[in-house]
Design a protein around this motif. Sequence first.
Motif, mmCIF file in Angstrom:
data_model
loop_
_atom_site.group_PDB
_atom_site.id
_atom_site.type_symbol
_atom_site.label_atom_id
_atom_site.label_comp_id
_atom_site.label_asym_id
_atom_site.label_seq_id
_atom_site.Cartn_x
_atom_site.Cartn_y
_atom_site.Cartn_z
ATOM 1 N N ARG A 117 42.026 41.161 40.695
ATOM 2 C CA ARG A 117 40.972 41.956 40.075
ATOM 3 C C ARG A 117 39.783 42.046 41.285
ATOM 4 N NH1 ARG A 117 39.958 39.248 34.611
ATOM 5 N NH2 ARG A 117 38.565 41.150 34.446
ATOM 6 N N VAL A 118 39.609 41.027 42.048
ATOM 7 C CA VAL A 118 38.439 41.041 43.009
ATOM 8 C C VAL A 118 38.710 42.028 44.340
ATOM 9 C CG1 VAL A 118 36.858 39.615 44.195
ATOM 10 C CG2 VAL A 118 37.907 38.626 42.008
ATOM 11 N N ASN A 119 37.740 43.140 44.325
ATOM 12 C CA ASN A 119 37.665 43.761 45.378
ATOM 13 C C ASN A 119 36.377 43.738 45.890
ATOM 14 O OD1 ASN A 119 35.978 45.542 43.993
ATOM 15 N ND2 ASN A 119 37.551 46.767 42.981
ATOM 16 N N TRP A 120 36.107 44.521 47.176
ATOM 17 C CA TRP A 120 34.975 44.415 48.117
ATOM 18 C C TRP A 120 33.852 45.117 47.226
ATOM 19 C CZ3 TRP A 120 35.324 40.789 51.634
ATOM 20 C CH2 TRP A 120 36.413 40.468 52.096
ATOM 21 N N ASN A 121 33.917 45.734 46.247
ATOM 22 C CA ASN A 121 32.823 46.087 45.506
ATOM 23 C C ASN A 121 32.466 45.111 44.583
ATOM 24 O OD1 ASN A 121 32.398 49.023 46.758
ATOM 25 N ND2 ASN A 121 34.111 49.503 45.494
ATOM 26 N N PHE A 122 33.193 44.285 44.216
ATOM 27 C CA PHE A 122 32.859 43.291 43.074
ATOM 28 C C PHE A 122 31.711 42.397 43.631
ATOM 29 C CE2 PHE A 122 34.185 39.267 40.717
ATOM 30 C CZ PHE A 122 34.072 39.868 39.776
#
Length: 1063
Positions: free
Chosen positions: A658-663
């Motif tokens: 669920r965690v990406n670089w936009n998070f």
Amino acid sequence: MPHDDPRVEWIKNAVCVMFDLPDSGCFEELLSRGDGEEEQKIIHFLNVVTGEEAPSALFFFKNIREEEVEVEIHVGEFKLHIPDMDLEGGVEVLLSNPGMVEKLEQCVMNWHTQITIVIEEQKRKKPQGPGPLAEIEFWRERVAVFSSLSEQLNLQVVKKILDVMTRADSFIMQELEKTTAELSKYHEESVNNVQFLTTMERHFRNLVTGLDFKVVLDTIPELMNGLRMIWILSRHYNTDERLESLMERIAWELSERVARVVNVRVLFKDKRVVAKAKAQDGKQVLDQWKASYFEVRARIEKSDRDPRWEFDRKKLFEKTDYMASICQDLYNILQTLDEFYIIFGPELKAVTGDPKRIDEVLHRVNCLVEPIEEVSFDPFDIRKMSSWKMVMQEFRTEVQAIEREAINFINYSFKTLRSSSAAFDLLLKFKHIRSRDAINNQLMKKFNDILAQYCKEMDLLNDLFMKLKDSPPLNKNNPPVAGAIIWERFLLDRMRYPIRRFKEAREMMDSEEGKAVVSKFLEVAMRMRDYEVELFNQWKAETNQTLSLLMKRSVLIMAAQGSEKAVEKDVCYSVNFAPELQEIISETKYLDHLGILTPSEAQNVALQEDKFLRHIKGLNKLVNRYHSLMDNLNDAEFSLMADQVQELRRELSFGCRRVNWNFLGIPQFVQRGNQATSKFESLVNQIQKNERDIDDKLKSIELANLFKFPMADKNGYLPGIKEFCDFIECERAKAMNLLVNKYAAISPLLTKIESLIMGTSTGKSKRMAQFYAYWEHKIFDSLRKMVLHNIQAFNTALMGTTPLFQIDTILAAPEIALLPKSSEVYKLIRQCVGDCVESTRLFVRWMHGSCIQCPPQHVDGEDKPFIFTFYSEVCQLPQINEQATAISQTMQRLLNGISAYLKTWMSYRSLWKLDKAIVMEKFAAKKPSCVMYDEKFQFYVRVSNEVAKQPLVKHEHIIRLNLEPLARAVQENAQAWVTSLGRLLNDSAREELFNLRNELLILSDNLKRSPNNLEDLKFVLGTITDIRDMSLSVEMRISDIQERYRTLSMYNVETTEEEVSFK
């Protein structure tokens, strides 16, 4: 040689002083003429004086008295002799004494002579040196001499004597007054000159010892003004001759100072700046001397009050003017060298690319000064003017030759230039720097060659661009697009820089060649600019297409196949930051630095680079920490902590989904992950701490010493084999008691681990069954190592060189045996090894799936309960059995070695194997002689002595063999044979002794018989005859008996008292 008459000696000294004779040889030659007749005439003149000769005789007369000394001259000191007479009375009293007047007149005559000599000597003296300081010292010395004489003439006693001579109207007073007047005049003149010259002394010393030429330059004007004051005020230096002499001395001093500093033999070894300064300052000093002179002369003429200076200019300035011209020549030489060095410097080497040729020219330039340094004459000597001119002419000729060679070299080099920009900079430099005119003019004609070289360089750069534009070389850390643009702009700058510099030479760029160069430059520059635009547009399109996809990637990625729900040890994670995203950030930063406008999305990502780096650093730290924990877990620990590992992975798996670089919650995710990791790490540390405690206990078990040997006491006593084995067993029991306690302490530690993992303390958790089995196996392995290394150590000790126990040797006829027997020793050692293995029975096994010791089990048909221990597994290990077998073999070899040694004692077996009674009976039957008995005795004694010399201890590796009982038994057997043999010899000797005694008693009785009749007489006489006949045989029998008893005594065989009484 000194003369006998002191008056003649005084005349000789006076003549030498007056005529300034270096020695008195000529005076001696005069006196020796005519075999000494001339000397006799002088003595006669002194002794016989007529009335006409009286005045002249008084001048030379001198009575011979020790207190009268003619002239005492010391360095800087002249003393007038005052006679040792009573001058206390008045003048009238002294005049009334003719003898006194005569003596005083003699004294005054001596004074007159002395003063006259001193004045003449001072008048003849000259200054000791050509410099002005010598002039000052000359006048100071004269002042000292004249002042000394004047002070002595003013003494009261001297004035009284002169007053007496004046009242006596002595002729010598008129001469003395003239002399003292002359003395006063010279004294006053000397004092005045010293006063004036002292004001100039500081200037004179500056000329000689001034720090540098600057001090001399500052001194010369003041010096010249001082000379003007002396010219005006002095009564001595107010004539042309005297002041000119002083100025000549000053000119000489200046010349010497310049010649000393500007020395051609060392001048060119100094740095050129220093050497030029010396030559230039030297010329300025000499020119300043002449200029100051004419300046002061002009002021004197302008004042129209003082006498004019009309000195001989040739004497004052001829040498200084010549030396100034020499200094100028030397300065020109140094300037020429500087000009050559400026031209042939690093810039020309870089432009021409032929440093070797330039170094050759510079070598010729360096050689220019060698003829000047090696001249055989003084260049400042005006008499060598023509020689110096020849040297300078050769120098100029060589300079012209070097200039011609340099021009040819420059013409050739500018046809093959290495760098147009460097060549242009070189031309501009020489355009504004003073250098050799001929070379400078030639260099200014090379602008067209520079343009041609620039066209070649531009073609090379264009060819390089066309060749590498598809895969350009990149600087370190440069991204592909920005790196290619940087490379392209570097090539463009390489072309642009020279043409910008060329614009400084307007006349070169306005020519046809210059316009063609500009046109070609614009063409190549436009081609490079189009390449740059095309690269950027292509990158921009790719970035807009991929950037959003890259930002949506998860921050973590699982590197192993399968689900995170599966508990597998090889599951690992890595940070999922795409290299393409890093490249976009790098491209954006470099392009922005180059002044290129990049897309807003890329700029936004680039601005977040620091944030991304912090996130990446935190994620990497989290992942590395997880991997470190997993690597530190062994299989048993991993299985034990499966639930905790699963929980930690669940926390990390959130970053994979669920965690990406936009998070925006990446920091919170990292924080949660670190908290979960810290919790897991704390649990692992507690478990591993307990495991380390268990390992320490197992290490103690593994390294336990089960064969502790007794140590020999101070007397070297060793125990027997039974005592030795009992000691080992006792020490082993102590050690095993400690080890069993440590083994029992392992279960509580495992229960503590159970409480950490499961929250229970039963010691039989099903989930920890595998963990219990793991540690039980490690316990078994430690016991195996304990038994194995102890048996191996014991086997090594058996073959060691240190004895540990003792075995006695005894004689058990007919064999030699050990006590205890070999079989018993072997059995005890085997039993000791078996007890070592049996010690593992003390370690009770755990119940299945637990860490609780198994209780004793009652078996049907058995009285004793059965206890499950590690012994059943340990005793079946092949390694243990092999080592036990090795000990058996070792012990067998030791016992065999002892048996082999004991066989050497069997050489004495005849002592106990034969039957003494039978052997003695057979020997006695042979009727042996005393010698045969002695041989037997010697044999048995020798055997006993040989045994006594044998060592009583024999070391066979671990065993000490006590041979004392055996040796004692052998000696006892030998002694028994000696005793039996002695008894046999004693019996034979006693029998023979008693037989002889009986025979002699019978004969004695026969002799005592009374010869009453003829038969009795015959009987007695017959007895006497028999005694006479048997005397020899009786003596032999007695000797034999004595020898037998002596032999018995020698071998300590006891005899009866009756036998002793007969002996």
